[in-house]
Structures are given as structure tokens and as C-alpha cells.
Design a protein around this motif. Structure first.
Motif: not given
Length: 101
Positions: A1-22
Motif C-alpha cells: 500500500m505504501r508503494s502505491r501511495l508513493d507512486r500516486s504522489s509521484r504521478v501527481w507531481l509530474l502532472l502538476g509540472e505538466f499542467a504548469e508548463v502547459r
């Protein structure tokens, strides 16, 4: 479960960067995260998650589709959006369900 939460957080950060750039609104990250983690987003889920009105949620998803970030599937009540050609390719899709392993 911890791994899944960490991965979800990384995805959120990547998408936040993507949204900011776009130049996208920060609120659309939740819709993009749903697509990255489950393969799709419904307007009703996005609307509730961000506390938006119907028209604002529709406009956001329509704008994302017009930009090629999302691809709408279906019509009216059964409609949902999936990743479009401009969706960030380096986002890990989808997160594995740890309960089915």
C-alpha cells in the motif's frame, strides 16, 4: 500500500509540472491524475473532487480535449475521457491494484 501511495504522489507531481508548463489551471491535475491512475475520468467525479459546478467541469474537460490532453469517449451521461495524444507519456499508467495480486 505504501508503494502505491508513493507512486500516486509521484504521478501527481509530474502532472502538476505538466499542467504548469502547459499553462493549465491547477485544478485540472485531479482529472489528469484520475486518467493516469485508472485510465479515465468522468465529469461527475472531477466535479465533486474539485467542488466545481457542472458548467465549469464541462468546460475544463472540453478544453483539455481540445488541447489533445484528453480524448472524450461516449455521449451524454455515459461519457468519460481517456488519455489523449498530448497526455504526458512519461506518467506511469495505470497504478497496479495491490489487492488483486
Amino acid at each position: 500500500m505504501r508503494s502505491r501511495l508513493d507512486r500516486s504522489s509521484r504521478v501527481w507531481l509530474l502532472l502538476g509540472e505538466f499542467a504548469e508548463v502547459r499553462g493549465l489551471e491547477e485544478r485540472v491535475v485531479s482529472a489528469l491524475h484520475d486518467v493516469a491512475t485508472s485510465g479515465r475520468v468522468r465529469r461527475t467525479r472531477y466535479e465533486r473532487a474539485e467542488g466545481l459546478g457542472l458548467r465549469r467541469a464541462q468546460r475544463d474537460l472540453r478544453d483539455l480535449a481540445a488541447a489533445g490532453v484528453l480524448t472524450p469517449v461516449g455521449r451524454t451521461r455515459a461519457r468519460f475521457c481517456t488519455a489523449g495524444p498530448a497526455f504526458p507519456a512519461r506518467t506511469p499508467l495505470p497504478l497496479a491494484d495491490s489487492y488483486t495480486r
